[in-house]
Scaffold this active site. Structure first.
Site, PDB file in Angstrom:
ATOM      1  N   LYS A 199       0.849  -1.198   0.000  1.00  0.00           N
ATOM      2  CA  LYS A 199       0.000   0.000   0.000  1.00  0.00           C
ATOM      3  C   LYS A 199       0.882   1.244   0.000  1.00  0.00           C
ATOM      4  O   LYS A 199       1.501   1.586   1.001  1.00  0.00           O
ATOM      5  CB  LYS A 199      -0.931   0.048   1.217  1.00  0.00           C
ATOM      6  N   GLU A 273       9.727   1.329  10.640  1.00  0.00           N
ATOM      7  CA  GLU A 273      10.779   2.333  10.380  1.00  0.00           C
ATOM      8  C   GLU A 273      10.099   3.686  10.499  1.00  0.00           C
ATOM      9  O   GLU A 273       9.278   4.042   9.660  1.00  0.00           O
ATOM     10  CB  GLU A 273      11.339   2.159   8.962  1.00  0.00           C
ATOM     11  N   CYS A 307      13.850  10.649   6.446  1.00  0.00           N
ATOM     12  CA  CYS A 307      13.682  10.299   7.864  1.00  0.00           C
ATOM     13  C   CYS A 307      14.966  10.519   8.658  1.00  0.00           C
ATOM     14  O   CYS A 307      14.921  10.779   9.846  1.00  0.00           O
ATOM     15  CB  CYS A 307      13.201   8.865   7.992  1.00  0.00           C
ATOM     16  N   GLU A 404       9.879  16.252  14.822  1.00  0.00           N
ATOM     17  CA  GLU A 404      10.283  16.029  13.438  1.00  0.00           C
ATOM     18  C   GLU A 404       9.508  16.998  12.542  1.00  0.00           C
ATOM     19  O   GLU A 404       8.290  17.063  12.609  1.00  0.00           O
ATOM     20  CB  GLU A 404       9.966  14.589  13.022  1.00  0.00           C
TER      21      GLU A 404
END
Ligand code: NAD
Length: 500
Positions: A199, A273, A307, A404
């Site tokens: 997906k 992750e 990331c 973040e």
């Protein structure tokens, strides 16, 4: 600036203008969304719609999982000789390269990234990753083990372990490196003999759909790789489906945590992750201009939508002003534009929603007392561009240093001692990556073991390799992608004990 002619040209070349609505890819063919719902896919450089894809729900997901279960049960894939799985995966890698220009253009269209980055990372490194994992298909092994079972007398035991494919895998991926991260999951899962439902993120579904077509062309049996497009609803349905034995997820920490809970309820395997807030520690034995170049690469690559982006830069005090000045100068001269323009150095962010989020982070930093040394505003007047932004006068308590941002925004802060640098670097909920910049070997080897991060770079940042396990500690994840670890994630260890 108007880039719509570049988008229109690409759409025409790719034939997307004629393809209409794109369905899911299930059991080796296109299947329309069961409820008839669709999502727009847009070019972030122009805001223009480039395609419409299925906005899948639980019914679509159920069809895809059934197809993957059938393919797993039939042993048409896992029953192949490992050398044949390897050969077919190598053929897929060849096809990814042969269709590289098309795949790279799709990546740039849907994510806004630079065409050169799409070519090098999503296509080039992606194809290499498929080959690397294809090689593992023939190298999966168990062990023979001594036992001390002493009963009944006179009976001996032969014990060994085998690694078996875990079953149907759900691969749920984000929008920043759509094809590369999809391949990080699909390739090892297939090498192990699993079947997959992939997906992609709702913003970037096009390369995943094309990948499934290429897999069929490569000779993978129908149902081995299925793709359902859509958003959180499709993802949740996939995670909750009892036919899925393993979930391999890359995305935000909040969603990852929720996935982990759902998976654990039914003891499905999962690896996560997740996000990061990665520090660079620059010691004063480094040339400040070279270190600033490294820091600029570390944060502005892919518009900071990485990331492992180096979003906190700690500089030993003697060089603080020099590094800050050089980094700000580099940020100010980067050229914004369409990813299709070869002169562009910074493309748009993936969506308007994400641009607003990044702007809100910068605004809050200003309100908390941060000084904007470069950038700080929306870039260009159309598309979703953000100026490369350098902030000073920030400290560990501020949101901009803790949260973040996932955009081209970096906070630069001074430190005095090694202990202080380590403490500041570790003062984060995240623990994905870190880098140390120094030529003093002894210092480097003392600092590296003290950093709480899944990967630590020295005098570089953001460098990955297929053979190097990748994942985070703390809130940055659970498990490792890449390398041998990926193979372990898609297999179950079975112990066998034979009495004789
Ligand atoms: P996201 O978590 O919003 O979405 C990721 C994927 O999960 C998408 O496909 C999305 O549709 C799906 N999803 C959303 N809600 C879901 C739910 N409730 N259940 C199941 N699936 C769901 O992340 P994003 O905005 O697409 O990507 C940015 C994030 O990804 C950042 O936090 C970034 O750090 C992280 N990321 C991590 C890595 C890594 O390897 N550690 C790599 C790239 C990106």
């Amino acid at each position: 600036m108007d880039f719509s002619h570049l988008t229109q040209d690409r759409l025409r070349t790719l034939g997307l203008l004629d393809r209409g609505r794109l369905g899911n890819w299930i059991g080796g063919r296109t299947v329309p969304a069961q409820a008839g719902r669709h999502l727009d896919v847009s070019d972030p450089a122009t805001g223009l719609r480039v395609a419409e894809v299925a906005d899948s729900d639980a019914a679509d997901v159920a069809l895809a999982v059934q197809a993957a279960q059938r393919a797993f049960a039939s042993a048409a894939w896992r029953g192949l000789r490992p050398a044949d799985r390897e050969r077919l995966l190598c053929r897929l890698a060849d096809l990814i390269e042969a269709h590289g220009e098309e795949l790279a253009a799709l990546e740039t269209l849907e994510s806004g990234k630079l065409l050169g980055v799409a070519r090098a990372i999503d296509v080039g490194a992606g194809a290499e990753h498929v080959r690397y994992m294809a090689g593992w298909a023939t190298k999966i092994e168990g062990s023979t083990l001594d036992t001390s079972i002493g009963f009944p007398p006179g009976v001996g035991y032969h014990a060994y372990t085998v690694r078996e494919p875990v079953g149907v895998v759900a691969a749920i991926v984000p929008w920043n490196f759509p094809l590369a991260i999809a391949l990080w999951k699909v390739a090892p899962a297939l090498a192990c003999g699993c079947t997959v439902v992939l997906k992609p993120a709702p913003e970037t579904p096009l390369t995943a759909l094309r990948l499934a077509e290429l897999a069929q062309l490569a000779g993978l049996p129908d149902g081995v790789l299925n793709v359902v497009t859509g958003g959180a609803e499709a993802g949740e349905a996939l995670v909750a489906h009892t036919g899925v034995r393993k979930i391999s997820f890359t995305g935000s920490t909040g969603v990852g945590r929720a996935i982990g809970h759902t998976a654990l309820d039914r003891m499905a395997r999962f690896s996560l992750e997740l996000g990061g807030k990665s520090p660079l520690i620059i010691f004063d034995d480094m040339d400040p201009v070279r270190a600033a170049e490294g820091a600029a690469q570390g944060i502005f690559f892919n518009q900071g939508q990485v990331c492992t982006a180096g979003s906190r830069v700690y500089v030993q005090r003697r060089h603080f002003d020099a590094v800050l000045e050089a980094l700000a100068a580099q940020a100010a001269q980067l050229r914004l534009g369409s990813g299709f323009d070869p002169a562009t150095q910074v493309g748009p962010l993936v969506s308007q929603r994400h641009l607003l989020r990044v702007q809100a982070h910068v605004q809050q930093a200003r309100e908390e007392g941060a000084r904007v040394v470069a950038g700080g505003r929306r870039g260009l007047d159309s598309g979703f561009f953000m100026q490369p932004t350098v902030l000073a006068d920030t400290h560990a308590g501020m949101r901009i240093v803790r949260d973040e941002v996932f955009g081209p925004v970096v906070a630069v802060m001074p430190f005095d001692t090694v202990d202080e640098a380590v403490e500041l670097a570790n003062a984060s909920d995240y623990g994905l990556a870190a880098s140390v910049w120094s030529n003093d070997l002894s210092r480097v080897h003392r600092v590296v073991p003290r950093l709480q991060a899944g990967i630590v770079w020295v005098n570089t940042h953001n460098m990955l390799d297929n053979n190097l396990p990748f994942g985070g500690v703390k809130q940055s994840g659970y498990g490792r992608d890449l390398g041998r670890s990926a193979i372990e994630q898609f297999t179950e260890l079975k112990s066998v004990c034979v009495a004789y």
